[in-house]
Design a protein around this motif. Structure first.
Motif, PDB file in Angstrom:
ATOM      1  N   TYR A  13      -8.263  40.677  29.030  1.00  0.00           N
ATOM      2  CA  TYR A  13      -8.666  40.713  30.434  1.00  0.00           C
ATOM      3  C   TYR A  13      -9.824  39.743  30.599  1.00  0.00           C
ATOM      4  O   TYR A  13     -10.606  39.559  29.663  1.00  0.00           O
ATOM      5  CB  TYR A  13      -9.192  42.104  30.824  1.00  0.00           C
ATOM      6  N   TYR A  31     -13.510  45.149  36.474  1.00  0.00           N
ATOM      7  CA  TYR A  31     -13.572  45.051  35.010  1.00  0.00           C
ATOM      8  C   TYR A  31     -14.563  46.031  34.391  1.00  0.00           C
ATOM      9  O   TYR A  31     -14.435  46.385  33.223  1.00  0.00           O
ATOM     10  CB  TYR A  31     -13.874  43.613  34.569  1.00  0.00           C
ATOM     11  N   GLN A  91      -2.679  40.170  34.648  1.00  0.00           N
ATOM     12  CA  GLN A  91      -3.493  40.782  33.601  1.00  0.00           C
ATOM     13  C   GLN A  91      -3.019  42.197  33.330  1.00  0.00           C
ATOM     14  O   GLN A  91      -2.589  42.870  34.261  1.00  0.00           O
ATOM     15  CB  GLN A  91      -4.970  40.782  34.018  1.00  0.00           C
ATOM     16  N   PRO A  92      -3.107  42.677  32.099  1.00  0.00           N
ATOM     17  CA  PRO A  92      -3.653  41.963  30.955  1.00  0.00           C
ATOM     18  C   PRO A  92      -2.677  40.906  30.429  1.00  0.00           C
ATOM     19  O   PRO A  92      -1.471  41.024  30.595  1.00  0.00           O
ATOM     20  CB  PRO A  92      -3.857  43.074  29.917  1.00  0.00           C
ATOM     21  N   SER A 102      -7.738  46.353  23.618  1.00  0.00           N
ATOM     22  CA  SER A 102      -8.114  45.596  24.808  1.00  0.00           C
ATOM     23  C   SER A 102      -9.352  44.750  24.504  1.00  0.00           C
ATOM     24  O   SER A 102     -10.301  45.211  23.867  1.00  0.00           O
ATOM     25  CB  SER A 102      -8.344  46.505  26.006  1.00  0.00           C
ATOM     26  N   SER A 136     -10.327  39.937  36.709  1.00  0.00           N
ATOM     27  CA  SER A 136      -9.340  41.010  36.696  1.00  0.00           C
ATOM     28  C   SER A 136      -9.130  41.565  38.104  1.00  0.00           C
ATOM     29  O   SER A 136     -10.092  41.721  38.856  1.00  0.00           O
ATOM     30  CB  SER A 136      -9.824  42.135  35.775  1.00  0.00           C
TER      31      SER A 136
END
Length: 196
Positions: free
Chosen positions: A69, A77, A51-52, A12, A73
């Protein structure tokens, strides 16, 4: 990180920065990959609820899944646990660079980077707007100095609108992200200290 049953590792990546600095356009450009766009073409529109934003790539002869992201978001976040953070600013807006130093670096240190092992990349966006002699413009030497002061691992810049340097930026991000799956991690080595 590493998936089950041979799935590619999921990494991520969180983009942080002020509103309107170009994060969404950068991600939109990334969806095109290396395909060129004509000068009048519009980039795909991304929606926050999607998202993602997932990119499956192959690097170092193995697959990876990057999940991007940004601060828009749909979930908070600060609850994410990214493996890489990209601090974004608008090259034509000096205030957005100042904000990285005064606001966003604090967010990184407070919410994500407790042990300082999380790689942080500084990314200058809207490179196509840079002009000599225009007040508020940020030039590479100043941005690199600030990135070093903030102890960022890399500095990159590009124009998502024109595509200039986007491929190179994505390669830098991909290499850093891939390194997070290794024992050494994605954090860059500090320069060696020398006594003069």
């Amino acid at each position: 990180m590493a998936g089950l049953d041979g799935d590619p590792p999921k990494i991520s990546i969180l983009l942080l920065g002020d509103a309107e600095v170009g994060k969404s356009m950068f991600l939109s450009r990334m969806t095109l990959g290396s395909r060129p766009t004509s000068s009048g073409a519009t980039l795909p529109q991304l929606h926050d609820l999607e998202q993602p934003f997932v990119f499956d790539i192959k690097l170092y002869n193995r697959p990876y899944r990057f999940e991007f992201y940004d601060t828009a978001s749909p979930t908070n976040y600060t609850l994410l646990q990214p493996q890489v953070i990209i601090l974004c600013y608008d090259i034509s807006d000096r205030a957005s660079l100042t904000s990285l130093h005064t606001r966003w670096k604090h967010v990184v240190e407070t919410h994500f980077n407790y042990d300082e092992m999380l790689p942080v990349i500084m990314l200058g966006l809207k490179r196509d707007l840079r002009r000599e002699g225009v007040e508020g413009m940020v030039f590479p030497q100043e941005a690199i100095r600030i990135a070093q002061e903030m102890r960022c691992d890399k500095y990159c810049e590009c124009s998502a609108l024109t595509g200039e340097l986007c491929k190179e930026v994505f390669e830098d991000v991909a290499k850093t992200a891939a390194m997070t799956t290794t024992e050494k991690g994605g954090k860059s080595e500090p320069p060696p200290c020398t006594i003069m």
